[in-house]
Design an enzyme around this catalytic site. Structure first.
Site, PDB file in Angstrom:
ATOM      1  N   LYS A  84      60.804  65.905  27.303  1.00 36.43           N
ATOM      2  CA  LYS A  84      60.747  67.377  27.326  1.00 36.43           C
ATOM      3  C   LYS A  84      62.152  67.984  27.314  1.00 36.43           C
ATOM      4  CE  LYS A  84      56.218  67.657  28.021  1.00 36.43           C
ATOM      5  NZ  LYS A  84      55.293  68.393  27.152  1.00 36.43           N
ATOM      6  N   ASP A 123      67.450  61.270  32.086  1.00 34.68           N
ATOM      7  CA  ASP A 123      66.372  62.043  31.469  1.00 34.68           C
ATOM      8  C   ASP A 123      65.786  61.194  30.347  1.00 34.68           C
ATOM      9  OD1 ASP A 123      65.997  65.495  31.338  1.00 34.68           O
ATOM     10  OD2 ASP A 123      64.929  64.191  29.937  1.00 34.68           O
ATOM     11  N   ASN A 124      64.464  61.216  30.194  1.00 35.91           N
ATOM     12  CA  ASN A 124      63.890  60.433  29.089  1.00 35.91           C
ATOM     13  C   ASN A 124      63.820  61.250  27.797  1.00 35.91           C
ATOM     14  OD1 ASN A 124      61.766  62.152  29.521  1.00 35.91           O
ATOM     15  ND2 ASN A 124      60.279  60.570  30.070  1.00 35.91           N
ATOM     16  N   TYR A 184      49.123  70.160  39.659  1.00 35.14           N
ATOM     17  CA  TYR A 184      50.589  70.275  39.595  1.00 35.14           C
ATOM     18  C   TYR A 184      51.151  70.545  40.996  1.00 35.14           C
ATOM     19  CZ  TYR A 184      55.102  72.524  39.007  1.00 35.14           C
ATOM     20  OH  TYR A 184      56.408  72.878  39.148  1.00 35.14           O
ATOM     21  N   ALA A 225      59.875  66.007  36.070  1.00 30.87           N
ATOM     22  CA  ALA A 225      58.436  66.144  36.347  1.00 30.87           C
ATOM     23  C   ALA A 225      57.776  66.896  35.201  1.00 30.87           C
ATOM     24  CB  ALA A 225      58.214  66.927  37.643  1.00 30.87           C
TER      25      ALA A 225
HETATM   26  N1  UFG Z   1      50.884  85.335  31.645  1.00 28.50           N
HETATM   27  C1  UFG Z   1      50.255  86.162  30.738  1.00 28.50           C
HETATM   28  N2  UFG Z   1      50.300  85.822  29.423  1.00 28.50           N
HETATM   29  C2  UFG Z   1      50.927  84.707  28.959  1.00 28.50           C
HETATM   30  C3  UFG Z   1      51.589  83.864  29.893  1.00 28.50           C
HETATM   31  C4  UFG Z   1      51.544  84.206  31.226  1.00 28.50           C
HETATM   32  O1  UFG Z   1      49.652  87.169  31.115  1.00 28.50           O
HETATM   33  O2  UFG Z   1      50.908  84.467  27.753  1.00 28.50           O
HETATM   34  C5  UFG Z   1      50.865  85.690  33.051  1.00 28.50           C
HETATM   35  C6  UFG Z   1      50.291  84.607  33.926  1.00 28.50           C
HETATM   36  O3  UFG Z   1      48.894  84.720  33.993  1.00 28.50           O
HETATM   37  C7  UFG Z   1      50.996  84.878  35.265  1.00 28.50           C
HETATM   38  C8  UFG Z   1      52.339  85.452  34.844  1.00 28.50           C
HETATM   39  O4  UFG Z   1      52.191  85.866  33.491  1.00 28.50           O
HETATM   40  O5  UFG Z   1      50.288  85.866  35.955  1.00 28.50           O
HETATM   41  C9  UFG Z   1      53.458  84.437  34.917  1.00 28.50           C
HETATM   42  O6  UFG Z   1      53.027  83.278  34.225  1.00 28.50           O
HETATM   43  P1  UFG Z   1      53.968  82.024  33.948  1.00 28.50           P
HETATM   44  O7  UFG Z   1      53.135  81.007  33.231  1.00 28.50           O
HETATM   45  O8  UFG Z   1      55.237  82.468  33.328  1.00 28.50           O
HETATM   46  O9  UFG Z   1      54.340  81.541  35.407  1.00 28.50           O
HETATM   47  P2  UFG Z   1      53.363  81.107  36.598  1.00 28.50           P
HETATM   48  O10 UFG Z   1      53.518  82.167  37.646  1.00 28.50           O
HETATM   49  O11 UFG Z   1      52.006  80.768  36.192  1.00 28.50           O
HETATM   50  O12 UFG Z   1      54.000  79.722  36.956  1.00 28.50           O
HETATM   51  C10 UFG Z   1      55.269  79.570  37.471  1.00 28.50           C
HETATM   52  C11 UFG Z   1      55.814  78.220  37.053  1.00 28.50           C
HETATM   53  C12 UFG Z   1      54.956  77.118  37.571  1.00 28.50           C
HETATM   54  C13 UFG Z   1      54.768  77.286  39.044  1.00 28.50           C
HETATM   55  C14 UFG Z   1      54.265  78.664  39.374  1.00 28.50           C
HETATM   56  C15 UFG Z   1      54.149  78.905  40.830  1.00 28.50           C
HETATM   57  O13 UFG Z   1      55.869  78.141  35.665  1.00 28.50           O
HETATM   58  O14 UFG Z   1      55.581  75.894  37.301  1.00 28.50           O
HETATM   59  O15 UFG Z   1      55.160  79.641  38.842  1.00 28.50           O
HETATM   60  O16 UFG Z   1      55.389  78.691  41.391  1.00 28.50           O
HETATM   61  F1  UFG Z   1      53.858  76.411  39.490  1.00 28.50           F
END
Ligand code: UFG
Length: 329
Positions: A35, A31-32, A140, A74
């Site tokens: 993050k 790991d670098n 991504y 990643a």
């Molecule tokens: N959301 C909010 N407010 C916030 C943050 C998120 O309403 O402050 C909503 C987002 O719009 C989404 C849901 O909460 O509808 C979940 O959001 P996350 O960011 O927690 O997760 P995502 O579903 O966007 O993303 C996750 C992973 C990604 C991956 C994706 C699809 O974090 O790496 O699932 O697999 F790409």
């Protein structure tokens, strides 16, 4: 012989390292620490270095007796990938090619790859099957899909066998309370709501209230990070049995809306959490729910912490003890 875990100091990587250590595996983490957190690595050997450096990764294989690789390292921010796609191609794709090349040279032929539901893009069907169309809506997801394809052709050409795990929404923390989720910047829903519960932010924004879902907010499939970790171990065992390469979804098959998640965090923490409606976040599909029947059937994967209240309770336990995340910053 050791299992090499790239990105093993990150969130899902560190929980997988914990699972491997529980199974008495010999673990080497690379790991670098850009993050990741060194305190998140509960055991094994930690080698700090950057996979973008080809000589470095070749040397890791040269100097250690490595049997198999679990590849997490990643960048993971969907929004950042849209504004800076080359950063994502450079880190996520180029690094994976360096790793595969080093594996080919060292004759290591087993890899478990950390992929994502973002490879599907806007789903055709719910729940999503592994055979459904992949059409990412952000760089991504594209970079993860590009690596999936490199794995497929590396299997054909060099006999490197893979298991690709497409995660839905990883969440929660280890039940020991020792490791948890600490991203900088944090963009994930559950830790952000918990920050509001801890008084570290005034409110949580709900991104979009006009989706075609029961309450208008996005629906996601939340899966406990230790259940994901268990799946990596099962995938490794599959490769050790000399079986064919495969792709598996990992989710609980049950969707929760953003409002429902906020309510669960209110219930688990007993705190008032101010949630305010905000505009949609670009690139968010309305509903993402997995079918994980394939991994249940083929690898006997059995999620143990599949109830959202339990998942949130484990996250709350860690965050309330570590309100500023890991100490090693
Ligand atoms: N959301 C909010 N407010 C916030 C943050 C998120 O309403 O402050 C909503 C987002 O719009 C989404 C849901 O909460 O509808 C979940 O959001 P996350 O960011 O927690 O997760 P995502 O579903 O966007 O993303 C996750 C992973 C990604 C991956 C994706 C699809 O974090 O790496 O699932 O697999 F790409």
């Amino acid at each position: 012989m050791a299992v090499l875990v790239t990105g093993g100091a990150g969130y899902i990587g560190s929980h997988t390292v914990a699972e491997l250590l529980e199974k008495n595996e010999e673990v080497i983490v690379v790991d670098n620490l850009e993050k990741g957190h060194k305190d998140a690595v509960l055991g094994g050997k930690l080698i700090v270095g950057d996979l973008r450096d080809k000589e470095f990764i070749k040397n890791v294989f040269y100097k250690n007796d490595i049997e198999a690789v679990i590849h997490f390292a990643a960048y993971i921010e969907v929004g950042e990938s849209v504004s800076n796609p080359l950063k994502y191609y450079n880190n996520n794709v180029a690094v994976s090619l360096n790793l595969l090349d080093a594996m080919r040279e060292a004759k290591v032929n087993k890899i478990v790859f950390s992929s994502t539901a973002a490879t599907y893009g806007e789903p055709e069907n719910i729940p999503i099957l592994e055979t459904d169309r992949t059409m990412p809506t952000n760089p991504y997801g594209e970079t993860k899909l590009a690596v999936e394809k490199a794995l497929k052709w590396s299997d054909t050409a060099y006999g490197i066998k893979h298991v690709i795990l497409r995660y839905f929404n990883a969440s929660g923390a280890h039940i020991s309370g020792k490791i948890g989720e600490d991203h900088n910047p944090e963009s994930h829903l559950i830790p952000l709501i918990i920050q509001a519960a801890l008084g570290k932010r005034d409110s949580i924004k709900i991104f979009g209230n006009d989706y075609n879902t029961p309450d208008g907010t996005c629906v996601r499939d939340y899966i406990h990070v230790s259940d994901l970790a268990q799946a990596h171990y099962l995938a490794l065992q599959k490769l050790r049995r000399g079986e064919d390469s495969a792709i598996y979804n990992l989710g609980n098959g049950k969707g929760f809306s953003v409002r429902e998640v906020v309510d669960v965090v209110r219930k688990v923490t007993g705190k008032n959490i101010n949630a305010v409606d905000a505009p949609r976040r670009p690139g968010d599909p309305a509903i993402l729910v997995a079918s994980s029947e394939k991994i249940k059937k083929e690898l006997n994967w059995q999620p143990k912490l599949n109830d959202l209240e339990t998942i949130v309770a484990t996250a709350w336990e860690w965050h309330s003890k570590h309100p500023n995340g890991y100490d090693d910053k």
